[in-house]
Design a protein around this motif. Structure first.
Motif, PDB file in Angstrom:
ATOM      1  N   UNK A 159      57.298  24.747  11.954  1.00 58.74           N
ATOM      2  CA  UNK A 159      57.629  23.326  11.804  1.00 58.74           C
ATOM      3  C   UNK A 159      57.741  22.650  13.176  1.00 58.74           C
ATOM      4  N   UNK A 160      58.493  23.258  14.089  1.00 61.76           N
ATOM      5  CA  UNK A 160      58.644  22.716  15.441  1.00 61.76           C
ATOM      6  C   UNK A 160      57.702  23.479  16.362  1.00 61.76           C
ATOM      7  N   UNK A 161      56.637  22.825  16.808  1.00 62.97           N
ATOM      8  CA  UNK A 161      55.604  23.491  17.589  1.00 62.97           C
ATOM      9  C   UNK A 161      56.141  24.107  18.871  1.00 62.97           C
ATOM     10  N   UNK A 162      57.211  23.518  19.429  1.00 59.08           N
ATOM     11  CA  UNK A 162      57.768  24.009  20.688  1.00 59.08           C
ATOM     12  C   UNK A 162      58.824  25.085  20.468  1.00 59.08           C
ATOM     13  N   UNK A 163      59.159  25.372  19.183  1.00 58.27           N
ATOM     14  CA  UNK A 163      60.195  26.337  18.859  1.00 58.27           C
ATOM     15  C   UNK A 163      61.497  25.645  18.483  1.00 58.27           C
ATOM     16  N   UNK A 164      62.413  26.393  17.891  1.00 63.02           N
ATOM     17  CA  UNK A 164      63.681  25.822  17.431  1.00 63.02           C
ATOM     18  C   UNK A 164      64.618  25.594  18.611  1.00 63.02           C
ATOM     19  N   UNK A 165      65.268  24.427  18.619  1.00 66.94           N
ATOM     20  CA  UNK A 165      66.230  24.114  19.673  1.00 66.94           C
ATOM     21  C   UNK A 165      65.595  23.811  21.008  1.00 66.94           C
ATOM     22  N   UNK A 166      64.278  23.644  21.030  1.00 65.39           N
ATOM     23  CA  UNK A 166      63.555  23.532  22.302  1.00 65.39           C
ATOM     24  C   UNK A 166      62.927  22.159  22.512  1.00 65.39           C
ATOM     25  N   UNK A 167      63.497  21.152  21.880  1.00 63.07           N
ATOM     26  CA  UNK A 167      62.957  19.796  22.030  1.00 63.07           C
ATOM     27  C   UNK A 167      62.891  19.375  23.492  1.00 63.07           C
ATOM     28  N   UNK A 168      63.865  19.810  24.275  1.00 65.45           N
ATOM     29  CA  UNK A 168      63.932  19.416  25.690  1.00 65.45           C
ATOM     30  C   UNK A 168      63.587  20.584  26.620  1.00 65.45           C
ATOM     31  N   UNK A 169      62.845  21.557  26.102  1.00 69.13           N
ATOM     32  CA  UNK A 169      62.340  22.671  26.917  1.00 69.13           C
ATOM     33  C   UNK A 169      63.481  23.449  27.573  1.00 69.13           C
ATOM     34  N   UNK A 170      64.544  23.718  26.813  1.00 65.32           N
ATOM     35  CA  UNK A 170      65.704  24.422  27.360  1.00 65.32           C
ATOM     36  C   UNK A 170      65.781  25.883  26.931  1.00 65.32           C
ATOM     37  N   UNK A 171      65.117  26.248  25.840  1.00 67.13           N
ATOM     38  CA  UNK A 171      65.210  27.635  25.370  1.00 67.13           C
ATOM     39  C   UNK A 171      64.518  28.564  26.374  1.00 67.13           C
ATOM     40  N   UNK A 172      65.226  29.587  26.767  1.00 71.36           N
ATOM     41  CA  UNK A 172      64.707  30.547  27.742  1.00 71.36           C
ATOM     42  C   UNK A 172      65.076  30.218  29.169  1.00 71.36           C
ATOM     43  N   UNK A 173      65.499  28.979  29.427  1.00 65.50           N
ATOM     44  CA  UNK A 173      65.875  28.596  30.793  1.00 65.50           C
ATOM     45  C   UNK A 173      67.285  29.095  31.146  1.00 65.50           C
ATOM     46  N   UNK A 174      67.543  29.132  32.444  1.00 64.36           N
ATOM     47  CA  UNK A 174      68.840  29.568  32.963  1.00 64.36           C
ATOM     48  C   UNK A 174      69.213  30.973  32.477  1.00 64.36           C
ATOM     49  N   UNK A 175      68.212  31.849  32.385  1.00 63.78           N
ATOM     50  CA  UNK A 175      68.518  33.261  32.160  1.00 63.78           C
ATOM     51  C   UNK A 175      69.207  33.778  33.425  1.00 63.78           C
ATOM     52  N   UNK A 176      70.239  34.600  33.264  1.00 65.34           N
ATOM     53  CA  UNK A 176      70.938  35.113  34.436  1.00 65.34           C
ATOM     54  C   UNK A 176      71.610  36.442  34.116  1.00 65.34           C
ATOM     55  N   UNK A 177      71.982  37.136  35.153  1.00 64.96           N
ATOM     56  CA  UNK A 177      72.620  38.442  35.062  1.00 64.96           C
ATOM     57  C   UNK A 177      73.608  38.521  36.224  1.00 64.96           C
TER      58      UNK A 177
END
Length: 511
Positions: A219-237
């Protein structure tokens, strides 16, 4: 309620909901034991930038998740550790206490002053001599209790419907994108099964959380929760490194004053093992602000000689946690008689003196853990290929910044100066700690966080303060993936507290 994932967060959340009388279905991609086929899927991830070993070796597709392999160490977030989080530390305190109860690690304070006051002992002198350092105390679960599948998992199996080898391949949105309509599962035989629920919680690990959100594109071509391209960003350890080896006077004093404390809840008759407590030397807030440091802590890493009696005892206890005790008995059969004496020293040292025994041959190092920049430059992405179960492959682009490296160097310089004033000779600093040369042994701490961060602004975050995905009314996330930063904590206890808080809120909504 449909919960995706039966790792630590999924277990505590689903169990609490089931005890509240909610009809819970849990979907776990693994089985009751760690399987080579499942681990091969993690090994297929593509690593860019600095190799993030936790992505390929620190994840486990199994009922109970990382609890089958973790060290069982917990440390709460410091009082000033969540300044920029939409959830305050004070709000999490009752859930931290609830998590401590589930892990059976006792309720002694994490702050060093409160800890030593509670056990009726003076604060070690060297802690009072260090400037710019806040001492805190972590807790280690006893080996037999670290695997949560036989305890919390057993409770869950008795009260909820748990489906194993249930690989979730998509969270299917309704046409308007405002709610999850179904959770799509592919079985090992290739059959696709559709699960529907009033509420869905994604309790997968950090990397898998971003992958599922990004891969749900019907349904959402960019993925769920990713309207503003935030999913996957700010990964950290946490970036970790053996910063120094302690010998001579430094080793003698540190071992004497700071070797771990052990307490048995059931007294001398408690055969389940005690909770071990170890000191962490965190850079104070004042020091961080003055020197421009990221949150950083130093702790003791103690390695007994390979093949020694204590090392064998530890391997046997670890095999008990892994569910491989019979195999370990066969492997170490010839060494077990010789390990008996050292095993007795460990037990007597803990039971009679309340301290961990450390042999003269043990190597004692000072290990650094530094939190990454916020936001980090690292990111979780989808690759062009698909894995053996038909899911898009993961690309993990992990970056270590000059600020993070500089934090370690400046903290090392501070400790070196103070150790010399204290007369602690014999501190052998690792290459790169006191100059700009290459650092040896730099790696991730296997504390994967971020990628679906919480915040109040949908343009810069994925979930809100209640861990609900922005714009999706019935989808929440229980995972370290929601952490905006790592601070100097260990993530498990805070992750559990957030999951328990979320469970309470969902039970209220559904109940």
């Amino acid at each position: 309620m449909c919960v995706v994932g039966a790792g630590i967060a999924g277990l505590v959340l689903a169990r609490k909901l089931a005890f509240a009388g909610i009809d819970v279905v849990v979907l776990e991609a693994g089985g009751h034991s760690i399987e080579d086929s499942g681990q091969a899927l993690f090994a297929a991830a593509e690593l860019k930038g600095q190799a993030h070993v936790g992505t390929t070796e620190g994840r486990f597709r199994v009922f109970g998740g990382t609890s089958l392999r973790w060290g069982g160490q917990v440390l709460s977030m410091a009082a000033d550790g969540a300044d920029d989080w939409p959830v305050a530390v004070e709000e999490l305190r009752p859930f931290v206490a609830e998590a401590e109860g589930l892990l059976e690690v006792g309720r002694l304070p994490f702050e060093a002053s409160g800890f030593f006051s509670a056990i009726g002992a003076p604060v070690p002198a060297m802690l009072g001599e260090l400037r710019g350092v806040d001492a805190r105390v972590s807790k280690w679960m006893a080996f037999p209790r670290r695997n949560l599948a036989p305890s919390l998992g057993k409770d869950l199996l008795e009260r909820a419907r748990v489906y194993l080898h249930a690989q979730v391949v998509e969270l299917l949105l309704a046409r308007d994108g405002a709610r999850v309509e179904a959770v799509m599962v592919r079985t090992p035989a290739g059959t696709v099964v559709r699960f529907e629920a009033s509420e869905v919680v994604l309790a997968a690990g950090t990397v898998e959380t971003s992958r599922l959100l990004l891969a749900s594109r019907s349904v959402a071509a960019e993925g769920i929760g990713n309207t503003h391209d935030q999913v996957g960003r700010n990964f950290h350890d946490h970036v970790t490194l053996p910063a120094a080896t302690l010998t001579g006077a430094a080793r003698a004093r540190v071992v004497s004053e700071l070797r771990p404390w052990v307490f048995f809840a059931g007294g001398m008759g408690d055969v389940r093992g005690g909770t071990l407590h170890s000191v962490k030397l965190e850079a104070s807030r004042e020091l961080r602000e003055r020197q421009g440091l990221n949150p950083i802590l130093a702790h003791l890493a103690i390695a007994e000689p390979e093949g020694s009696g204590i090392a064998v005892v530890r391997e046997m206890l670890t095999s008990l946690q892994h569910g491989e005790f019979a195999k370990a008995l066969t492997t170490h059969a010839l060494k077990i008689p010789g390990a008996t004496l050292d095993g007795a020293r460990l037990i007597l040292g803990a039971k009679l003196r309340g301290r961990r025994f450390i042999s003269d041959g043990a190597v004692v190092k000072l290990q650094f853990n530094v939190a990454q920049d916020r936001p980090s430059r690292s990111r979780i992405l989808l690759g062009d290929g698909v894995d053996a179960v038909g899911m898009p492959e993961v690309v993990l682009d992990w970056r270590v910044s000059e600020q993070e490296l500089g934090t370690m160097r400046r903290y090392a310089a501070l400790l070196k100066e103070q150790f010399e004033v204290m007369g602690l000779t014999g501190v052998e600093w690792a290459p790169g700690m006191l100059d700009d040369s290459q650092m040896a042994g730099l790696e991730d701490a296997r504390h994967a966080m971020g990628g679906a961060c919480m915040g109040t602004d949908p343009r810069t975050s994925v979930v809100d303060a209640e861990l609900r995905v922005h714009g999706v009314g019935n989808l929440s996330i229980a995972s370290a993936a929601v952490f905006p930063d790592g601070s100097a904590q260990l993530p498990t206890l805070t992750m559990m507290a957030l999951a328990l808080r979320l469970a309470g809120g969902l039970a209220g909504r559904l109940g």
